[in-house]
Design a protein around this motif. Structure first.
Motif, mmCIF file in Angstrom:
data_model
loop_
_atom_site.group_PDB
_atom_site.id
_atom_site.type_symbol
_atom_site.label_atom_id
_atom_site.label_comp_id
_atom_site.label_asym_id
_atom_site.label_seq_id
_atom_site.Cartn_x
_atom_site.Cartn_y
_atom_site.Cartn_z
ATOM 1 N N THR A 102 0.836 -1.200 0.000
ATOM 2 C CA THR A 102 0.000 0.000 0.000
ATOM 3 C C THR A 102 0.874 1.254 0.000
ATOM 4 O O THR A 102 1.873 1.322 0.719
ATOM 5 C CB THR A 102 -0.919 0.004 1.237
ATOM 6 N N ALA A 103 0.507 2.237 -0.806
ATOM 7 C CA ALA A 103 1.202 3.530 -0.915
ATOM 8 C C ALA A 103 2.558 3.434 -1.605
ATOM 9 O O ALA A 103 3.297 4.412 -1.657
ATOM 10 C CB ALA A 103 1.356 4.193 0.453
ATOM 11 N N ALA B 278 1.621 5.793 -7.658
ATOM 12 C CA ALA B 278 0.255 5.959 -7.165
ATOM 13 C C ALA B 278 -0.680 6.386 -8.287
ATOM 14 O O ALA B 278 -1.857 6.660 -8.050
ATOM 15 C CB ALA B 278 0.227 6.977 -6.031
ATOM 16 N N ALA C 62 -1.278 0.277 -6.832
ATOM 17 C CA ALA C 62 -1.623 -0.929 -6.091
ATOM 18 C C ALA C 62 -3.143 -1.014 -5.944
ATOM 19 O O ALA C 62 -3.786 -0.046 -5.527
ATOM 20 C CB ALA C 62 -0.958 -0.918 -4.725
ATOM 21 N N ASP D 247 -5.802 -3.749 -4.270
ATOM 22 C CA ASP D 247 -5.969 -4.980 -3.483
ATOM 23 C C ASP D 247 -4.648 -5.733 -3.348
ATOM 24 O O ASP D 247 -4.600 -6.965 -3.446
ATOM 25 C CB ASP D 247 -7.024 -5.896 -4.110
ATOM 26 N N GLY D 248 -3.567 -4.988 -3.161
ATOM 27 C CA GLY D 248 -2.276 -5.619 -2.949
ATOM 28 C C GLY D 248 -1.572 -6.083 -4.196
ATOM 29 O O GLY D 248 -0.521 -6.732 -4.113
ATOM 30 N N ARG E 103 -0.391 -4.988 -8.403
ATOM 31 C CA ARG E 103 -0.181 -3.951 -9.410
ATOM 32 C C ARG E 103 -0.217 -4.624 -10.774
ATOM 33 O O ARG E 103 0.436 -5.655 -10.987
ATOM 34 C CB ARG E 103 1.175 -3.286 -9.180
#
Length: 399
Positions: free
Chosen positions: A232-233, A237, A249, A251-252, A254
């Motif tokens: 996350t982050a 982004a 990202a 739901d975890g 990419r």
């Protein structure tokens, strides 16, 4: 005529057509061979929402810009209605391939002078700041672009007027035929699934399996997307594109990709395609793929329907059997059509940006409402264009 239509296919094309007709009070029988909407080419974790400008403001550029504007309004409307839509207005950074491309991107902005909140050119330093990663070139920045979960868009389209749409999932149409004033969709045993005055083919390249659509120059392109574990982050982004794309990202994971191979029917994930996607990722964000093992990646394979000119096919289907090959039509207006049979198809990799506009255009063509596009663009996406004099032989020679 009863306001009743059959739609075959519950992806972005079919769900958009169903939603737009249902909004006008129509009843829809939606037939889908999968267990749920958006499980074919529309089933990727995320797709990119952005226009595609050009110096000459060509048909593709005009159509994608109109589609982008229409898609944005549609997504906002679905969100405001509280429907289960997942999307992120993160912005899209489209990096230049090289110095020549960067110069072209700059000229487009200088000549067309779009509003700054629509498009601007950013240099390499600002592009690196936006991406959160050092990049090689500057490029176009679309502040209102982003990513969309296409399957969630399909579900939201169908949920908006759910009482008007009768879904038939896990149902395979083997034949379509016209009896009197009704189109019938039948299964392999000849059993009637549904009948209506209007039938819409929104089932990608499989539309050619039906005799009235066998003449269409639709082909399928295999696209593999790679799923990278993402904290996350972690950067980026935003969505970043450069002969490929990478998402934030979600739901975890990419998304990075995608490969593009015409007439390749392999549905299993391929390690070589993951490696290709990682190479594209490094071209976008230099060094980003360091330490990522393609053998450990998940992903998804989809098959996207393509037309020879890379424009969608939206409108009434021509009656190819009524056209003498020696004397093909010169004008779309004079081309014989199959009453009540329509097509919404051939989106390629641009289903996110085109589907809402395509659904509205098709609904207007069916109901006789004012069209949302200029006449030349309506003609440019007419499925009959490939049967015009000079076009039919050309696409056949390209196959």
């Amino acid at each position: 005529m009863p306001q009743h239509a059959i739609v075959i296919g519950a992806g972005l094309a079919g769900s958009s057509a169903a939603e737009r007709l249902a909004a006008r009070g129509w009843t829809i029988d939606l037939i889908e061979r999968a267990d749920a909407p958006g499980e074919g080419a529309s089933g990727n974790l995320a797709g990119v929402l952005r226009p595609l400008p050009s110096l000459d403001h060509n048909r593709l550029a005009r159509l994608t810009r109109a589609g982008f504007v229409h898609a944005h309004a549609h997504l906002q409307s679905l969100t405001a209605a509280g429907l289960p839509l997942r999307w992120g207005r993160t912005g899209v950074l489209h990096l230049a391939r090289d110095d020549k491309h960067a110069a072209t991107q700059q000229r487009v902005v200088e000549i067309q002078q779009p509003a700054a909140d629509e498009l601007r050119f950013v240099d390499r330093d600002e592009a690196s700041q936006l991406a959160g990663w050092p990049v090689a070139k500057g490029g176009w920045w679309f502040p209102t672009g982003g990513w969309v979960d296409p399957a969630s868009l399909c579900r939201a389209n169908l949920a908006r007027h759910a009482t008007a749409i009768r879904p038939h999932y896990r149902c395979q149409v083997a034949e379509i035929r016209q009896q009197a004033d009704l189109w019938q969709a039948c299964d392999a045993a000849g059993k009637l699934i549904a009948a209506a005055p209007v039938l819409i083919l929104a089932n990608a390249a499989a539309a050619r399996c039906f005799a009235p659509a066998a003449h269409l120059p639709l082909r399928a392109a295999r696209g593999q997307v790679s799923h990278l574990p993402a904290a996350t982050a972690s950067p980026p982004a935003i969505v970043v594109c450069r002969l490929g794309y990478v998402t934030p990202a979600i739901d975890g994971l990419r998304c990075a990709g995608a490969t593009f191979c015409v007439d390749d029917q392999e549905s299993a994930l391929r390690q070589a395609d993951h490696a290709e996607n990682l190479a594209k990722l490094d071209f976008i964000l230099p060094g980003y793929s360091h330490g990522i093992d393609p053998a450990q990646l998940g992903g998804r394979v989809g098959f996207r329907p393509l037309s020879p000119d890379r424009l969608p096919m939206i409108g009434a289907l021509a009656d190819a059997t009524a056209i003498d090959p020696a004397y093909p039509s010169r004008l779309l207006a004079a081309m014989p059509r199959l009453p009540g049979l329509y097509l919404i198809n051939g989106f390629g990799a641009r289903g996110i940006v085109w589907s809402a506009l395509a659904g509205e255009l098709l609904a207007c063509l069916i109901t006789g409402a004012p069209l949302p596009l200029a006449d030349d663009l309506v003609n440019a996406v007419d499925p009959g264009r490939f049967l015009l004099r000079g076009r039919s032989q050309r696409w056949r020679s390209d196959r």
